[in-house]
Design a protein around this motif. Structure first.
Motif, PDB file in Angstrom:
ATOM      1  N   MET A 108      79.312  73.971  23.023  1.00 19.78           N
ATOM      2  CA  MET A 108      80.260  74.035  24.132  1.00 19.78           C
ATOM      3  C   MET A 108      79.597  73.675  25.455  1.00 19.78           C
ATOM      4  O   MET A 108      78.429  74.007  25.687  1.00 19.78           O
ATOM      5  CB  MET A 108      80.806  75.464  24.274  1.00 19.78           C
ATOM      6  N   ASP A 109      80.380  73.015  26.329  1.00 19.33           N
ATOM      7  CA  ASP A 109      80.019  72.845  27.726  1.00 19.33           C
ATOM      8  C   ASP A 109      78.676  72.153  27.931  1.00 19.33           C
ATOM      9  O   ASP A 109      77.928  72.488  28.843  1.00 19.33           O
ATOM     10  CB  ASP A 109      80.032  74.221  28.424  1.00 19.33           C
ATOM     11  N   ASN A 110      78.348  71.187  27.072  1.00 19.07           N
ATOM     12  CA  ASN A 110      77.111  70.416  27.221  1.00 19.07           C
ATOM     13  C   ASN A 110      77.417  69.086  27.906  1.00 19.07           C
ATOM     14  O   ASN A 110      78.517  68.555  27.774  1.00 19.07           O
ATOM     15  CB  ASN A 110      76.489  70.154  25.850  1.00 19.07           C
ATOM     16  N   ASP A 111      76.435  68.545  28.610  1.00 19.74           N
ATOM     17  CA  ASP A 111      76.524  67.214  29.203  1.00 19.74           C
ATOM     18  C   ASP A 111      75.624  66.281  28.420  1.00 19.74           C
ATOM     19  O   ASP A 111      74.404  66.494  28.363  1.00 19.74           O
ATOM     20  CB  ASP A 111      76.103  67.236  30.673  1.00 19.74           C
ATOM     21  N   ILE A 112      76.234  65.272  27.799  1.00 20.13           N
ATOM     22  CA  ILE A 112      75.497  64.259  27.044  1.00 20.13           C
ATOM     23  C   ILE A 112      75.571  62.975  27.840  1.00 20.13           C
ATOM     24  O   ILE A 112      76.657  62.463  28.108  1.00 20.13           O
ATOM     25  CB  ILE A 112      76.090  64.096  25.636  1.00 20.13           C
ATOM     26  N   ILE A 113      74.409  62.453  28.208  1.00 20.80           N
ATOM     27  CA  ILE A 113      74.346  61.299  29.101  1.00 20.80           C
ATOM     28  C   ILE A 113      73.601  60.164  28.407  1.00 20.80           C
ATOM     29  O   ILE A 113      72.483  60.345  27.915  1.00 20.80           O
ATOM     30  CB  ILE A 113      73.655  61.679  30.421  1.00 20.80           C
ATOM     31  N   ASP A 114      74.223  59.006  28.358  1.00 16.63           N
ATOM     32  CA  ASP A 114      73.634  57.782  27.797  1.00 16.63           C
ATOM     33  C   ASP A 114      73.038  57.977  26.402  1.00 16.63           C
ATOM     34  O   ASP A 114      71.851  57.760  26.178  1.00 16.63           O
ATOM     35  CB  ASP A 114      72.572  57.215  28.747  1.00 16.63           C
ATOM     36  N   PRO A 115      73.871  58.367  25.417  1.00 18.03           N
ATOM     37  CA  PRO A 115      73.351  58.468  24.049  1.00 18.03           C
ATOM     38  C   PRO A 115      72.963  57.085  23.542  1.00 18.03           C
ATOM     39  O   PRO A 115      73.592  56.095  23.874  1.00 18.03           O
ATOM     40  CB  PRO A 115      74.539  59.023  23.269  1.00 18.03           C
ATOM     41  N   THR A 116      71.915  57.025  22.731  1.00 17.47           N
ATOM     42  CA  THR A 116      71.447  55.745  22.210  1.00 17.47           C
ATOM     43  C   THR A 116      72.550  55.069  21.418  1.00 17.47           C
ATOM     44  O   THR A 116      73.239  55.704  20.623  1.00 17.47           O
ATOM     45  CB  THR A 116      70.220  55.947  21.320  1.00 17.47           C
ATOM     46  N   SER A 117      72.727  53.787  21.616  1.00 15.20           N
ATOM     47  CA  SER A 117      73.807  53.036  21.004  1.00 15.20           C
ATOM     48  C   SER A 117      73.629  52.873  19.493  1.00 15.20           C
ATOM     49  O   SER A 117      72.518  52.946  18.971  1.00 15.20           O
ATOM     50  CB  SER A 117      73.886  51.653  21.652  1.00 15.20           C
ATOM     51  N   SER A 118      74.747  52.639  18.824  1.00 11.93           N
ATOM     52  CA  SER A 118      74.786  52.289  17.399  1.00 11.93           C
ATOM     53  C   SER A 118      74.231  53.386  16.504  1.00 11.93           C
ATOM     54  O   SER A 118      73.674  53.111  15.459  1.00 11.93           O
ATOM     55  CB  SER A 118      74.046  50.977  17.150  1.00 11.93           C
ATOM     56  N   GLN A 119      74.354  54.619  16.911  1.00 14.54           N
ATOM     57  CA  GLN A 119      73.964  55.727  16.052  1.00 14.54           C
ATOM     58  C   GLN A 119      75.229  56.339  15.459  1.00 14.54           C
ATOM     59  O   GLN A 119      76.311  55.805  15.612  1.00 14.54           O
ATOM     60  CB  GLN A 119      73.141  56.746  16.840  1.00 14.54           C
ATOM     61  N   SER A 120      75.099  57.478  14.827  1.00 11.87           N
ATOM     62  CA  SER A 120      76.224  58.001  14.057  1.00 11.87           C
ATOM     63  C   SER A 120      76.832  59.260  14.646  1.00 11.87           C
ATOM     64  O   SER A 120      77.202  60.160  13.920  1.00 11.87           O
ATOM     65  CB  SER A 120      75.765  58.246  12.624  1.00 11.87           C
ATOM     66  N   GLY A 121      76.943  59.318  15.941  1.00 10.45           N
ATOM     67  CA  GLY A 121      77.677  60.410  16.560  1.00 10.45           C
ATOM     68  C   GLY A 121      76.890  61.174  17.601  1.00 10.45           C
ATOM     69  O   GLY A 121      75.737  61.524  17.398  1.00 10.45           O
ATOM     70  N   CYS A 122      77.523  61.410  18.732  1.00  8.19           N
ATOM     71  CA  CYS A 122      76.901  62.206  19.801  1.00  8.19           C
ATOM     72  C   CYS A 122      76.763  63.657  19.398  1.00  8.19           C
ATOM     73  O   CYS A 122      75.778  64.309  19.684  1.00  8.19           O
ATOM     74  CB  CYS A 122      77.750  62.149  21.066  1.00  8.19           C
ATOM     75  N   ILE A 123      77.802  64.176  18.775  1.00  7.44           N
ATOM     76  CA  ILE A 123      77.799  65.546  18.284  1.00  7.44           C
ATOM     77  C   ILE A 123      78.129  65.436  16.808  1.00  7.44           C
ATOM     78  O   ILE A 123      79.219  65.030  16.443  1.00  7.44           O
ATOM     79  CB  ILE A 123      78.825  66.410  19.029  1.00  7.44           C
ATOM     80  N   ARG A 124      77.180  65.768  15.963  1.00  7.01           N
ATOM     81  CA  ARG A 124      77.309  65.426  14.559  1.00  7.01           C
ATOM     82  C   ARG A 124      77.175  66.658  13.664  1.00  7.01           C
ATOM     83  O   ARG A 124      76.340  67.519  13.902  1.00  7.01           O
ATOM     84  CB  ARG A 124      76.219  64.426  14.201  1.00  7.01           C
ATOM     85  N   SER A 125      77.990  66.687  12.641  1.00  7.09           N
ATOM     86  CA  SER A 125      77.936  67.750  11.650  1.00  7.09           C
ATOM     87  C   SER A 125      77.455  67.176  10.327  1.00  7.09           C
ATOM     88  O   SER A 125      77.995  66.189   9.848  1.00  7.09           O
ATOM     89  CB  SER A 125      79.327  68.354  11.480  1.00  7.09           C
ATOM     90  N   LYS A 126      76.445  67.816   9.754  1.00  5.89           N
ATOM     91  CA  LYS A 126      75.940  67.402   8.445  1.00  5.89           C
ATOM     92  C   LYS A 126      75.965  68.627   7.538  1.00  5.89           C
ATOM     93  O   LYS A 126      75.104  69.486   7.630  1.00  5.89           O
ATOM     94  CB  LYS A 126      74.515  66.864   8.555  1.00  5.89           C
ATOM     95  N   GLY A 127      76.987  68.723   6.721  1.00  3.81           N
ATOM     96  CA  GLY A 127      77.070  69.841   5.796  1.00  3.81           C
ATOM     97  C   GLY A 127      77.241  71.185   6.484  1.00  3.81           C
ATOM     98  O   GLY A 127      76.708  72.187   6.033  1.00  3.81           O
TER      99      GLY A 127
END
Length: 188
Positions: A108-127
């Motif tokens: 919650m309430d995080n600031d994500i700035i300039d995530p690296t391009s062509s990856q698989s999600g800024c906020i990601r769930s794995k299992g």
């Protein structure tokens, strides 16, 4: 810079020592090497030490990666029950926030700035089950385009289930094909 797969802050449960209710807050750091993590809590894989690091609180940290670190994870929580990642600033990370093989996690309430391009999600769930993603702000720019959230990626062999995705904000001054992804054809 740190070695590959290193972390600015690491609470790794692979040693089998119980480390419940840890707090990681008000830290600043820069990781300029390829791979690794900015903040790592828990475990990467299913093993005998799963759920040795539960209920972590990771908040008010300011961490920065680098474009050269194409697989750099920002804040990673793995094999944990409970916990929250909130109020952090994460810059230039391939996958800024990821929850893996965990349950009942709040992002919650995080600031994500300039995530690296062509990856698989800024906020990601794995299992992960019961992942709650709310009120995060993601700012992209040219060369830094990554979907907001991905509830996908079956891991060992758990699928992500029960995610909520509410009130997140995306800003992108350049055209993107997808703003948010929730689930894939292989998910439950």
């Amino acid at each position: 810079g740190l070695a590959a797969a290193a972390a600015l802050i690491r609470c790794d449960n692979s040693n089998g020592i119980q480390a419940n209710t840890i707090v990681i807050r008000r830290n600043q750091g820069v990781q300029k090497c390829a791979g690794g993590y900015l903040i790592f809590v828990g475990a990467e894989a299913v093993d005998a030490n799963v759920n040795k690091t539960n209920y972590p609180m990771i908040y008010n940290n300011d961490v920065t990666g680098t474009d050269a670190a194409s697989s750099l994870h920002g804040i990673m929580i793995g094999a944990s029950t409970g916990g929250a990642i909130f109020g952090n600033v994460i810059r230039n990370a391939a996958i800024p926030i990821v929850s893996k093989l965990s349950s009942n996690i709040m992002i919650m309430d995080n600031d994500i700035i300039d995530p690296t391009s062509s990856q698989s999600g800024c906020i990601r769930s794995k299992g992960t089950s019961e992942l709650h993603v709310a009120g995060n702000r993601i700012r992209m720019s040219a060369g830094h385009i990554n979907p907001i959230a991905v509830d996908q990626d079956p891991t060992g062999p758990t699928l992500s289930t029960g995610a909520t995705f509410i009130g997140n904000v995306l800003y992108s001054p350049v055209k993107m094909t997808t703003a948010a992804v929730v689930g894939t054809g292989s998910d439950a």
